[in-house]
Write a protein that holds these residues in place. Structure first.
Motif, PDB file in Angstrom:
ATOM      1  N   VAL A  19       0.841  -1.204   0.000  1.00 20.84           N
ATOM      2  CA  VAL A  19       0.000   0.000   0.000  1.00 20.84           C
ATOM      3  C   VAL A  19       0.873   1.250   0.000  1.00 20.84           C
ATOM      4  O   VAL A  19       0.626   2.196  -0.760  1.00 20.84           O
ATOM      5  N   LEU A  20       1.896   1.281   0.830  1.00 14.37           N
ATOM      6  CA  LEU A  20       2.783   2.437   0.882  1.00 14.37           C
ATOM      7  C   LEU A  20       3.553   2.622  -0.428  1.00 14.37           C
ATOM      8  O   LEU A  20       3.766   3.748  -0.880  1.00 14.37           O
ATOM      9  N   LEU A  21       3.956   1.549  -1.037  1.00  7.68           N
ATOM     10  CA  LEU A  21       4.669   1.626  -2.306  1.00  7.68           C
ATOM     11  C   LEU A  21       3.783   2.201  -3.409  1.00  7.68           C
ATOM     12  O   LEU A  21       4.196   3.088  -4.165  1.00  7.68           O
ATOM     13  N   VAL A  22       2.557   1.728  -3.488  1.00  2.00           N
ATOM     14  CA  VAL A  22       1.625   2.227  -4.503  1.00  2.00           C
ATOM     15  C   VAL A  22       1.322   3.699  -4.258  1.00  2.00           C
ATOM     16  O   VAL A  22       1.313   4.510  -5.192  1.00  2.00           O
ATOM     17  N   TRP A  23       1.093   4.087  -3.015  1.00  5.07           N
ATOM     18  CA  TRP A  23       0.810   5.486  -2.677  1.00  5.07           C
ATOM     19  C   TRP A  23       1.990   6.368  -3.055  1.00  5.07           C
ATOM     20  O   TRP A  23       1.823   7.449  -3.634  1.00  5.07           O
ATOM     21  N   SER A  24       3.192   5.923  -2.742  1.00  5.18           N
ATOM     22  CA  SER A  24       4.398   6.695  -3.034  1.00  5.18           C
ATOM     23  C   SER A  24       4.577   6.900  -4.537  1.00  5.18           C
ATOM     24  O   SER A  24       4.885   8.002  -4.997  1.00  5.18           O
ATOM     25  N   ARG A  25       4.395   5.851  -5.315  1.00  2.00           N
ATOM     26  CA  ARG A  25       4.555   5.960  -6.769  1.00  2.00           C
ATOM     27  C   ARG A  25       3.486   6.879  -7.367  1.00  2.00           C
ATOM     28  O   ARG A  25       3.769   7.651  -8.276  1.00  2.00           O
ATOM     29  N   ASN A  26       2.278   6.805  -6.851  1.00  2.00           N
ATOM     30  CA  ASN A  26       1.202   7.664  -7.343  1.00  2.00           C
ATOM     31  C   ASN A  26       1.524   9.122  -7.031  1.00  2.00           C
ATOM     32  O   ASN A  26       1.326   9.999  -7.877  1.00  2.00           O
ATOM     33  N   TRP A  27       2.035   9.405  -5.826  1.00  6.62           N
ATOM     34  CA  TRP A  27       2.361  10.775  -5.442  1.00  6.62           C
ATOM     35  C   TRP A  27       3.499  11.309  -6.314  1.00  6.62           C
ATOM     36  O   TRP A  27       3.468  12.444  -6.767  1.00  6.62           O
ATOM     37  N   LYS A  28       4.503  10.475  -6.581  1.00  8.44           N
ATOM     38  CA  LYS A  28       5.622  10.906  -7.417  1.00  8.44           C
ATOM     39  C   LYS A  28       5.165  11.195  -8.840  1.00  8.44           C
ATOM     40  O   LYS A  28       5.642  12.139  -9.473  1.00  8.44           O
ATOM     41  N   ARG A  29       4.236  10.409  -9.343  1.00  7.52           N
ATOM     42  CA  ARG A  29       3.711  10.640 -10.689  1.00  7.52           C
ATOM     43  C   ARG A  29       2.951  11.969 -10.750  1.00  7.52           C
ATOM     44  O   ARG A  29       3.084  12.737 -11.699  1.00  7.52           O
ATOM     45  N   LYS A  30       2.168  12.262  -9.720  1.00  8.50           N
ATOM     46  CA  LYS A  30       1.446  13.526  -9.682  1.00  8.50           C
ATOM     47  C   LYS A  30       2.403  14.706  -9.590  1.00  8.50           C
ATOM     48  O   LYS A  30       2.194  15.741 -10.226  1.00  8.50           O
ATOM     49  N   GLN A  31       3.458  14.563  -8.790  1.00  9.45           N
ATOM     50  CA  GLN A  31       4.438  15.632  -8.674  1.00  9.45           C
ATOM     51  C   GLN A  31       5.159  15.867  -9.998  1.00  9.45           C
ATOM     52  O   GLN A  31       5.420  17.009 -10.373  1.00  9.45           O
ATOM     53  N   ALA A  32       5.476  14.797 -10.707  1.00  9.89           N
ATOM     54  CA  ALA A  32       6.152  14.941 -11.997  1.00  9.89           C
ATOM     55  C   ALA A  32       5.237  15.654 -13.002  1.00  9.89           C
ATOM     56  O   ALA A  32       5.700  16.506 -13.776  1.00  9.89           O
ATOM     57  N   TYR A  33       3.957  15.338 -12.997  1.00  7.25           N
ATOM     58  CA  TYR A  33       3.002  15.991 -13.889  1.00  7.25           C
ATOM     59  C   TYR A  33       2.881  17.474 -13.538  1.00  7.25           C
ATOM     60  O   TYR A  33       2.858  18.332 -14.424  1.00  7.25           O
TER      61      TYR A  33
END
Length: 86
Positions: A19-33
């Protein structure tokens, strides 16, 4: 501790890690966008030209136009206000 209890704790830990891994990757993708949007001058010009002065309306407009969460829409608006066009 018997083997069944150990296995249950191990599975719970693995689930929490996933769960933490998925949340982290999603947050990083949003930050990159967000960074991609912020780096393009035409996007900043669009934001500046569509600000109405009403905070909630500006947040909603920027959020819907770029598909950003409200927090990042607020950051983008603040960035545009702090860096006037040249």
């Amino acid at each position: 501790m018997d083997m069944m209890t150990f296995t249950n704790y191990l599975l719970l830990a693995l689930c929490a890690f996933t769960v933490l891994l998925v949340w982290s990757r999603n947050w990083k993708r949003k930050q990159a966008y967000y960074e991609k949007i912020k780096s393009q001058p035409e996007n900043l010009q669009w934001v500046r030209s569509h600000l109405s002065g009403v905070e909630w309306r500006d947040l909603k407009t920027v959020s819907e136009h770029f598909g950003l969460p409200l927090l990042q829409a607020k950051q983008l608006i603040d960035f545009c206000k702090q860096h006037p066009p040249r």
